[in-house]
Design an enzyme around this catalytic site. Sequence first.
Site, PDB file in Angstrom:
ATOM      1  N   LYS A 170       0.821  -1.123  -0.246  1.00  0.00           N
ATOM      2  CA  LYS A 170      -0.166  -0.043  -0.162  1.00  0.00           C
ATOM      3  C   LYS A 170       0.864   1.278   0.148  1.00  0.00           C
ATOM      4  CE  LYS A 170      -3.292   2.997   0.307  1.00  0.00           C
ATOM      5  NZ  LYS A 170      -4.258   3.039   1.345  1.00  0.00           N
ATOM      6  N   LYS A 238       1.980  11.480   4.829  1.00  0.00           N
ATOM      7  CA  LYS A 238       2.126  10.450   5.673  1.00  0.00           C
ATOM      8  C   LYS A 238       2.697   8.849   5.063  1.00  0.00           C
ATOM      9  CE  LYS A 238      -1.092   7.902   7.283  1.00  0.00           C
ATOM     10  NZ  LYS A 238      -1.799   6.780   6.943  1.00  0.00           N
TER      11      LYS A 238
END
Length: 285
Positions: A170, A238
């Site tokens: 991911k 992030k």
Amino acid sequence: MHIAFFGLGNMGFPIAANLLKTGHRVTTAVHRDPAPAQHLQALGGTIAASPAEALRDAELIFTIVPNDNALLGLLNEGFLSALPAGSVVVEMTSASAAAAEKAAALCAARGVSLLDAPVSGGVKGAANGTMSMLCAGDREVFDRVTPVLRDIAGKLCYVGSKPGQGKIIKSLNNLLSAINKTAVGEAWRMAEAHGVDPDAFFDAVSASSGDSAALRASFPKIRSGDYAPGFTVALMRKDLELAMALADGMTLPLGEAVLDYYRRAREFDSEDSTAVAKVRYPDKA
């Protein structure tokens, strides 16, 4: 199936709503803002007095929170002690592999399996049930929960037996996504400077080798200046930091450049990640 769901954010809420639509019983608990839980209740969900109460008799537990700290904070002693033995945690947070490994170990100590299953496809994919899930963990557990996962996802990718592998993929997926979005912004900035018609630009490039999912999703936002948040700049940064932390001494110029872009985009943190197109480096003299 009775499902306890934690994390009713931009992605989590439509996922929970789809679980309700497909006939599952969904219980949640208020975190800070009661509005998302109340909205889910209006759709048929149940609000428990506490996370531990929400876990009572749950067969599946879905978690999708902002980051490592939120995930490991959720898995406190009260939460862990309330996990029903034999249940499965489907952990969808975009977090680090280390956090996924720790979460899996904490659950295993309670006789609970964890499936590392971050998702991709944005808010639209979550709402339409077309998102992809990148699942890592015990294959038997994955096979057992697959019928429920198919209720909320268009594509299930089993990526390995070790929790954390889903998080790694991911992070790398979002690294590629961010590079592509940033490239679309740069290309359009040059096209605009040369008086290129936006319709002509999009029609030509989307039918040529420069086409990409990022172009199709990002260009309409860049052109109109509509950066209403789906996946925000802050969340993309992030995820980029998670991806670049995997470099482990490797030199990755593209990754470093796009992370610098997103760090410069802090003023747009609450806007859609496509707003990175508004970042301007000083032009050459």
